[in-house]
Design an enzyme around this catalytic site. Structure first.
Site, PDB file in Angstrom:
ATOM      1  N   GLY A   1       1.325  -1.730  -5.206  1.00 29.68           N
ATOM      2  CA  GLY A   1       0.799  -2.933  -5.802  1.00 29.68           C
ATOM      3  C   GLY A   1       1.505  -3.923  -5.360  1.00 29.68           C
ATOM      4  N   CYS A   2       0.841  -4.878  -4.904  1.00 28.55           N
ATOM      5  CA  CYS A   2       1.708  -6.246  -4.174  1.00 28.55           C
ATOM      6  C   CYS A   2       2.396  -6.945  -5.147  1.00 28.55           C
ATOM      7  CB  CYS A   2       0.551  -6.841  -3.638  1.00 28.55           C
ATOM      8  SG  CYS A   2       1.197  -8.418  -2.674  1.00 28.55           S
TER       9      CYS A   2
END
Ligand SMILES: Cc1ncc(COP(=O)(O)O)c(C=O)c1O
Ligand SMILES: Cc1ncc(COP(=O)(O)O)c(C=O)c1O
Lengths: 142, 417, 417, 142
Positions: free
Chosen positions: D50-51
């Protein structure tokens, strides 16, 4: 005649021609008439870079003056070349380097001199000027 | 002309209505209403496309993917919806098989560079056809030079048809085949199904240059079984500076990345960088959001008209044009003479009139055609001609355009011959 | 806040008038008027830019260079005039030193690939700084890997200033230096004059990533003596999908071509291809005509306002913003704290609030900022933080935007802390 | 309670909260309360891609049911995770694979599930579903 007078004469000639068809007809006629360049000069070294039509240019230097013969495979270009040669041939290098070529613009064919057209005519004018500069410095040295 | 014309079915499309979507068609050139027959170079854009881009800039313009904020999410959704539209248009199996590029040329360069990097060895060869655009020759020459691989060429016959009898033999030592679907210089529709089938029999992948195909024909990458396929937005009624590379997932996963930059990576340290998933692995830098949205609108426009309706209308106009042009003395077609094997393009010469002269006299009459080698010098060399005059059609062209063209050619002949 | 603020000179520019050129600024987000402070990611576009592109498509859209016809000539003239505008804007010595690309990322990739191909040998190194965008790291890693060359890094201190005392030592074995003028993650203005001078003492060329500079500062490539310089259209009020590579004529002539395609070649046969002159040698395929014209209009817009007026107005707003933000308890700036060493960007954190949470609560109030690593992971690693909140300014931002931002931050703190 | 009932309850709770501030305050409160994941499970293998924010997820399988604990470094994400766990934990794999997660949308935080946001919540939902599928096939085999 000076280069200026030659150009004025051409402009006057074109003033008589009303619409674009007549002008083109005249230029095309000239293109068909242009004495072909001597076969020996129609060689790759004399070829001027031009994307759409090819132009060959040969120069002679006699008694302080430059003489040009040229050829193109496109007849409209050839006609314009013939006018250009009429204007610039038989003049001294200095006269040629000093000359402003205005007639092509004035007779409404400026697009042929557009750098974006890459059709050889602009390159030819540049080439003639370069020859003139070269011979001018040569004549100054000697 | 009408009398002896091939029978033409009525078109399902209202061309006059379509023309009103393209306001540039109402302009004049040298006092004449514009006849735009340079569509193979680039098409005009309908208002729908310009409006989609304007709307984007007026309402949601923002950098995509990396933003938490509202505009950025809206922009990202529109941008990814465009990818979906493209995937749907060419029937890609997966949306992430669609890579956004600057155009066909960049798409082909990408494949040539990445494929070349890992797959080409000295002595290998790349098979192209004799009727390729420079953009499908030079990238292969560049990588070939670097890797010691050479080009082989599928030859073409007098009619502009590729000679594919010897294909199995030609494919020896070939690592990839790159051919166009429709030739931009001659307009011929090439037998890419046969070429792809033959290449696949030898386990060789095929790149299809569809720059002159997607705007005229149904293109289904799965049905064709193309490994790669490229086209340009600006030739299918979309904005300039944008294009598509389709690649089979398996190939795209296999190839190394092309350019480096934001979004194409997962993590970056100065020591090591890991790459992102498809399609982002091949999209370095801030993408052309407006371009993607513009192309999606253009594809939407084409889909609304129906690509088979377009094909039928263009075929009908092509037939009309070929019939009318055949009446002009000394006019000869370069490439196939019948409409069935042709899409969009009519290349011709009249007597020994230089194409450049013909183009100029047509231009003076407000008729835009292209002259020269059409970035396909080897084709011109093959026919020993300096170039051709090329009239190319789009869906907004009508019979008046063709009548103006033929009258214009006749006038040019009178002046020049 | 006003009382203890640094003295702010009145701006020469009428910001409210400028705002009216950007209709998107009138939109609302979640019921609040939009506050757009994500300008370092991409700027909004003035009507003048959109109109220039619309005009292009409505009047002269046509493929450039290869056409004899009127539209093609008009398009070519407009396209080449755009190149001239860019050359003039960054004071390039020659118009043909301007190469049109898809953006900063592509420009850097071009130089990395072409320079790498002929100039990099195993054991060589490439010097970047510790505050680069991924787009100025990954292209060098990619070519470095291929050629056996490695990255060296100019370090950065706690304040975000590059440490250049050891530069002469660092430059040993370096073949090219690639640094940004202004950092996109911290906003610091880097000492590129000193870096260029040092590199040139050792005969090493320098590429300047000016993606965050040209919209804020006067950039004069001859005064800087930059060998290469890159920037993106979309960050300087121009369209997406377009950008500039400047290169010194001597370097551009020396480098091999990048991509192959139409226009970048002089002649093509299947055996041998000769390349075109600058700038076309580096421009394969149909260019983005509308992009070039849009960027030229954007530069025209900037020139009309005057880059030094812009700089002054932004400096004044930056000072106002920093002063106001300093009042917020527990807020800390990442990078230089004063406005003088900074252009456009304010990176900050509040207490131990996660930037992502802060960004979301600001977004809910209609305030667009960016959160995360800003494509500069090594910078975040350097400061041992997961990312920052980044507010970035453009010429249309006003004090209301800043007041909304500070109020928004306070509200977020109340909710989150 | 079934997964559906759990979701309905959350939706009803949120209906009482008028404006967005109140909703966020509530979620943030939940985020602060979430029992931290056991330290031993906050490891890289449990990290979900998840960025923007990081999410760790741990699963336990007891008596035919799945139990989740999770953690995030962003508090809003953490609050949503806490709701998600309340909904999905303590259910059989089959119940989880069959479940439609609608409450996030309904309470107005759908942007957290946008594939373009890459903030980990969507990845977490996918991960939970994958665990459920895995355990379901396992329980079918045994
Ligand atoms: C300093 C810097 N360099 C390079 C880039 C890459 O520019 P683009 O994404 O437009 O290619 C950016 C912006 O994203 C940047 O801020
Ligand atoms: C068949 C073909 N391939 C490739 C290209 C290159 O496309 P672009 O110039 O848009 O990159 C063209 C058009 O110019 C083309 O007609």
């Amino acid at each position: 005649m000076t280069i200026k007078e030659q150009q004025d004469e051409i402009i006057a000639d074109f003033d008589f021609l009303g619409n674009w068809d007549d002008k083109y007809e005249y230029i095309i006629q000239l293109g068909k008439e242009l004495p072909l360049i001597d076969a020996q000069y129609k060689k790759d070294e004399n070829l001027i870079k031009g994307c759409q039509s090819r132009v060959w240019l040969h120069v002679d230097y006699r008694e302080g003056k430059l003489f040009f013969t040229a050829e193109s495979d496109a007849v409209i270009t050839k006609g314009l070349i013939s006018l250009l040669i009429k204007v610039l041939s038989d003049h001294t290098p200095k006269e040629i380097t000093d000359a402003q070529i205005t007639f092509i613009d004035t007779i409404g064919l400026s697009s042929h001199l557009s750098p974006t057209r890459s059709n050889g005519l602009l390159s030819m004018v540049k080439q003639i000027k370069m020859y003139a500069v070269a011979y001018q410095s040569k004549s100054l040295q000697s | 002309m009408q009398d002896n014309a091939t029978i033409i079915e009525p078109s399902m499309l209202d061309i006059e209505k379509i023309r009103r979507d393209f306001p540039i068609l109402e302009r004049t050139v040298y006092g004449y209403p514009l006849v735009y027959l340079d569509n193979a170079a680039t098409t005009q854009k309908p208002e729908q496309v310009l409006k989609a881009m304007d709307d984007y800039y007026h309402t949601i313009n923002s950098n995509v993917h990396r933003g938490v904020h509202y505009l950025s999410q809206q922009a990202t959704e529109a941008y990814e919806a465009a990818r979906h539209t493209v995937a749907d248009f060419i029937n890609a199996a997966h949306t992430h098989e669609i890579i956004f590029t600057r155009g066909t040329s960049e798409a082909i360069n990408l494949v040539a560079a990445c494929f070349g990097k890992t797959e080409l060895r000295p002595g290998d060869s790349i098979l192209v056809s004799a009727v390729e655009h420079h953009s499908n020759i030079v990238p292969w020459q560049l990588i070939g030079e670097e890797k010691g691989a050479t080009l082989k060429v599928i030859p073409v016959d007098e009619n502009g048809d590729l000679i594919i009898d010897e294909l199995d033999h030609l494919l020896k030592g070939v690592k990839i085949v790159a051919v166009n679907y429709v030739s931009n210089s001659l307009g011929g529709i090439n037998p890419i199904r046969e070429i792809i089938a033959a290449a696949h029999r030898h386990g060789i992948p095929v790149l299809v240059d569809a720059a002159q195909a997607v705007q005229h024909l149904t293109v289904d990458v799965q049905e064709l079984d193309a490994d790669f396929l490229a086209f340009s937005s600006h030739k299918i009624y979309g904005p300039t500076g944008f294009g598509i590379l389709y690649g089979k997932e398996s190939w795209l996963n296999k190839l190394p990345p092309y350019q480096g930059g934001g979004e194409m990576i997962k993590t970056v340290t100065f020591e090591k960088t890991t790459y992102n998933d498809l399609p982002y692995k091949f999209e370095a830098g801030t993408p052309d959001m407006a371009g993607a949205i513009g192309l999606a609108a253009a594809i939407g426009y084409v889909q609304e008209l129906g690509i088979s309706n377009i094909q039928q209308a263009e075929h009908s106009l092509m037939t009309y044009a070929l019939d009318a042009m055949r009446e002009i003395p000394n006019l000869r077609f370069v490439g196939a003479a019948d409409a069935t094997h042709r899409a969009g393009v009519i290349s011709f010469l009249v007597g020994d009139i230089h194409p450049f002269d013909m183009g100029e006299i047509l231009d003076k009459q407000g008729i835009a055609v292209r002259t020269g080698h059409h970035c396909a010098q080897p084709v011109m060399d093959r026919y020993c001609i300096p170039g051709t005059v090329r009239a190319s059609l789009a869906i907004y062209n009508n019979r008046t355009d063709i009548d103006r063209l033929t009258a214009g050619i006749r006038k040019a002949v009178k002046l020049l011959a």
